[in-house]
Design a protein around this motif. Structure first.
Motif, mmCIF file in Angstrom:
data_model
loop_
_atom_site.group_PDB
_atom_site.id
_atom_site.type_symbol
_atom_site.label_atom_id
_atom_site.label_comp_id
_atom_site.label_asym_id
_atom_site.label_seq_id
_atom_site.Cartn_x
_atom_site.Cartn_y
_atom_site.Cartn_z
ATOM 1 N N SER A 1 -11.802 5.456 10.313
ATOM 2 C CA SER A 1 -12.733 5.199 9.195
ATOM 3 C C SER A 1 -14.097 5.881 9.347
ATOM 4 O O SER A 1 -14.937 5.766 8.459
ATOM 5 C CB SER A 1 -12.948 3.693 8.944
ATOM 6 O OG SER A 1 -13.847 3.144 9.886
ATOM 7 N N ALA A 2 -14.320 6.590 10.443
ATOM 8 C CA ALA A 2 -15.636 7.212 10.647
ATOM 9 C C ALA A 2 -15.834 8.382 9.679
ATOM 10 O O ALA A 2 -14.892 9.108 9.360
ATOM 11 C CB ALA A 2 -15.778 7.697 12.080
ATOM 12 N N HIS A 3 -17.071 8.535 9.198
ATOM 13 C CA HIS A 3 -17.417 9.612 8.273
ATOM 14 C C HIS A 3 -18.214 10.698 8.999
ATOM 15 O O HIS A 3 -18.967 10.400 9.929
ATOM 16 C CB HIS A 3 -18.291 9.075 7.129
ATOM 17 C CG HIS A 3 -17.507 8.356 6.079
ATOM 18 N ND1 HIS A 3 -16.683 7.285 6.372
ATOM 19 C CD2 HIS A 3 -17.398 8.544 4.734
ATOM 20 C CE1 HIS A 3 -16.123 6.853 5.249
ATOM 21 N NE2 HIS A 3 -16.534 7.601 4.241
ATOM 22 N N SER A 4 -18.055 11.934 8.541
ATOM 23 C CA SER A 4 -18.808 13.057 9.117
ATOM 24 C C SER A 4 -19.447 13.854 7.982
ATOM 25 O O SER A 4 -18.966 13.824 6.840
ATOM 26 C CB SER A 4 -17.872 13.990 9.892
ATOM 27 O OG SER A 4 -17.160 13.285 10.864
ATOM 28 N N PHE A 5 -20.486 14.579 8.351
ATOM 29 C CA PHE A 5 -21.198 15.379 7.343
ATOM 30 C C PHE A 5 -21.757 16.629 8.014
ATOM 31 O O PHE A 5 -22.326 16.575 9.106
ATOM 32 C CB PHE A 5 -22.338 14.543 6.750
ATOM 33 C CG PHE A 5 -23.190 15.280 5.748
ATOM 34 C CD1 PHE A 5 -22.710 15.533 4.474
ATOM 35 C CD2 PHE A 5 -24.455 15.724 6.081
ATOM 36 C CE1 PHE A 5 -23.488 16.214 3.543
ATOM 37 C CE2 PHE A 5 -25.248 16.405 5.169
ATOM 38 C CZ PHE A 5 -24.754 16.651 3.888
ATOM 39 N N GLN A 6 -21.568 17.773 7.365
ATOM 40 C CA GLN A 6 -22.146 19.026 7.881
ATOM 41 C C GLN A 6 -22.291 20.003 6.713
ATOM 42 O O GLN A 6 -21.314 20.247 5.993
ATOM 43 C CB GLN A 6 -21.227 19.623 8.949
ATOM 44 C CG GLN A 6 -21.853 20.784 9.693
ATOM 45 C CD GLN A 6 -20.949 21.308 10.806
ATOM 46 O OE1 GLN A 6 -19.738 21.432 10.617
ATOM 47 N NE2 GLN A 6 -21.513 21.608 11.949
ATOM 48 N N TYR B 1 -23.752 14.931 11.078
ATOM 49 C CA TYR B 1 -23.266 13.943 12.041
ATOM 50 C C TYR B 1 -21.756 14.038 12.123
ATOM 51 O O TYR B 1 -21.081 14.351 11.146
ATOM 52 C CB TYR B 1 -23.709 12.512 11.701
ATOM 53 C CG TYR B 1 -23.527 12.086 10.256
ATOM 54 C CD1 TYR B 1 -24.567 12.218 9.335
ATOM 55 C CD2 TYR B 1 -22.312 11.549 9.812
ATOM 56 C CE1 TYR B 1 -24.399 11.826 8.018
ATOM 57 C CE2 TYR B 1 -22.147 11.148 8.490
ATOM 58 C CZ TYR B 1 -23.197 11.298 7.595
ATOM 59 O OH TYR B 1 -23.027 10.911 6.283
ATOM 60 N N LEU B 2 -21.265 13.781 13.321
ATOM 61 C CA LEU B 2 -19.824 13.777 13.550
ATOM 62 C C LEU B 2 -19.417 12.337 13.809
ATOM 63 O O LEU B 2 -19.987 11.669 14.671
ATOM 64 C CB LEU B 2 -19.491 14.653 14.764
ATOM 65 C CG LEU B 2 -18.017 14.663 15.197
ATOM 66 C CD1 LEU B 2 -17.118 15.214 14.098
ATOM 67 C CD2 LEU B 2 -17.844 15.491 16.482
ATOM 68 N N GLY B 3 -18.437 11.849 13.061
ATOM 69 C CA GLY B 3 -17.936 10.486 13.242
ATOM 70 C C GLY B 3 -16.524 10.538 13.812
ATOM 71 O O GLY B 3 -15.660 11.216 13.253
ATOM 72 N N LEU B 4 -16.319 9.855 14.923
ATOM 73 C CA LEU B 4 -14.996 9.831 15.551
ATOM 74 C C LEU B 4 -14.437 8.414 15.495
ATOM 75 O O LEU B 4 -15.184 7.439 15.516
ATOM 76 C CB LEU B 4 -15.109 10.268 17.024
ATOM 77 C CG LEU B 4 -15.761 11.636 17.295
ATOM 78 C CD1 LEU B 4 -15.883 11.867 18.794
ATOM 79 C CD2 LEU B 4 -14.962 12.756 16.644
ATOM 80 N N GLY B 5 -13.101 8.317 15.470
ATOM 81 C CA GLY B 5 -12.472 6.997 15.408
ATOM 82 C C GLY B 5 -12.084 6.668 13.982
ATOM 83 O O GLY B 5 -12.571 7.301 13.028
#
Ligand code: SF4
Length: 376
Positions: free
Chosen positions: A267-272, A261-265
């Motif tokens: 404090s957003a978290h992403s994972f790949q 998942y891609l988190g934008l903005g």
């Protein structure tokens, strides 16, 4: 943990009209930076380009995304479509505060492309809303749900909170029973967690109120689960219920099954893959790094195979579907589950887990203690 791993897109809208005293999410109550934030968000989208997509979910959370104007919401979806590929039946969710909604706005929200609305109802009890510092009333909650249905939403989610100081089972059930009268497709029932760095956390530490003990919490959890299952909802994750698996939150499942998942903005978290990273938890820093031409990333970590395995086990055991042992073997290390055989068999004997048809499942009691299962 299924093998299909389509990525999801999360966008954090970091603004709230007022801060609820229990909330630990990042948001600002100053709106002067909304347009700067949107410009920065669109740059962040451009910078990622096609590194993740196609997405099959978009989730606008926060903060309070429903505070944005219709034009701003439309602009966000337009920029999402401009920068990323969305599959044709993507689930596109807007998180909303009941006080911001009316039927004609909801019709327009549907028209610009949102097909799922998640409303932060929390309670149908005025006193509870007051304790939680919510800015909406019970009347607004009811009319927001009715307006969503009339506007044509066929996928409505309601968030509720239980375990509030002074709330007994009967009071909680009044809220729960009222919620099901609207036949929402999705219900999230969260137990109130007291975060120490919030105003409510400070009042708790000062001894102003107490919260239900473990036994009562367990009773709240089990009775909620039994009632909703009896009413036709599937208890598919610790806090989540769906009126049929087609209404389970496709987006949130990405967090539980290790999908990218891609988190934008802010404090957003992403994972790949085995990489996790998170954005600055400050709007100013977020804006400054984007302006400087960088990614607004505050930190990142590369998970080892063992960390990935433990996480997959812990997250999988939060879901009714559990873990497909073959998928687990293919994706992670084949020896891991056999290494845990003894403890898993003990947990099965004690009634927390069930191993059958090539899957490892939590029982209802196992779901209730899912947080402690992470320690195995
Ligand atoms: S609970 Fe929601 S509305 Fe309240 S402060 Fe947190 S993000 Fe804002």
């Amino acid at each position: 943990m299924d093998s299909v791993k389509t990525p999801g897109l999360y966008i954090h809208i970091p603004f709230c009209l007022s801060k609820c005293p229990y909330c630990d999410f990042y948001s600002s109550t100053s709106f002067s930076a909304i347009s700067d934030f949107l410009d920065a968000l669109f740059k962040e989208m451009e910078r990622y380009g096609h590194r993740f997509d196609p997405f099959d979910t978009v989730y606008l959370g926060g903060g309070t995304p429903s505070l944005l104007s219709l034009e701003q919401l439309e602009d966000i979806l337009m920029n999402v479509r401009k920068n990323f590929h969305l599959i044709s039946n993507a689930e596109i969710t807007l998180e909303a505060n009941p006080a911001d909604l009316n039927q004609s706005l909801l019709e327009s929200i549907l028209e610009i492309g949102f097909n799922r609305i998640n409303i932060g109802i929390q309670s149908f009890d005025e006193k509870v809303l007051d304790f939680l510092g919510r800015r909406h009333s019970v009347r607004q909650a009811i009319s927001a749900i009715e307006a969503s249905r009339k506007a044509g939403f066929h996928n409505i989610g309601l968030d509720l909170i239980y375990g509030i100081p002074g709330q007994d089972m009967a009071l909680w059930f009044e809220t729960l029973k009222q919620a099901v009268t609207f036949s929402p497709e999705h219900l999230s029932c969260y137990q109130l967690t007291i975060e120490s760095n919030t105003p409510l956390g400070r009042r708790y530490q000062a001894g102003e109120f107490s919260i239900p003990g473990e036994e009562l919490q367990y009773e709240f959890f089990m009775k909620t689960s039994q009632f909703l299952e009896h009413t036709g909802y599937i208890h598919y994750e610790v806090s989540n219920f769906a009126r049929g698996m087609e209404y389970s939150s496709r987006h949130n499942q990405k967090y539980w099954n290790h999908s990218p998942y891609l988190g934008l903005g802010p404090s957003a978290h992403s994972f790949q893959g085995n990489q996790r990273w998170w954005n600055h938890r400050s709007l100013d820093q977020y804006l400054a790094t984007i302006k400087a031409g960088d990614f607004p990333i505050q930190g990142k970590e590369a998970l080892t195979m063992e960390q990935l395995q433990l996480e997959a086990l812990y997250l999988g055991l939060r879901t009714k579907n559990g873990i497909c042992l073959q998928d687990f073997k293919n994706r992670y290390d084949s020896d891991f589950l056999s290494g845990k055989k003894k403890i898993l068999e003990k947990l099965e004997e004690e009634g927390f887990l069930s191993i059958r048809n090539g899957r490892l499942y939590p029982t209802p009691t196992g779901l209730a203690i899912a947080d402690s299962l992470s320690l195995i």
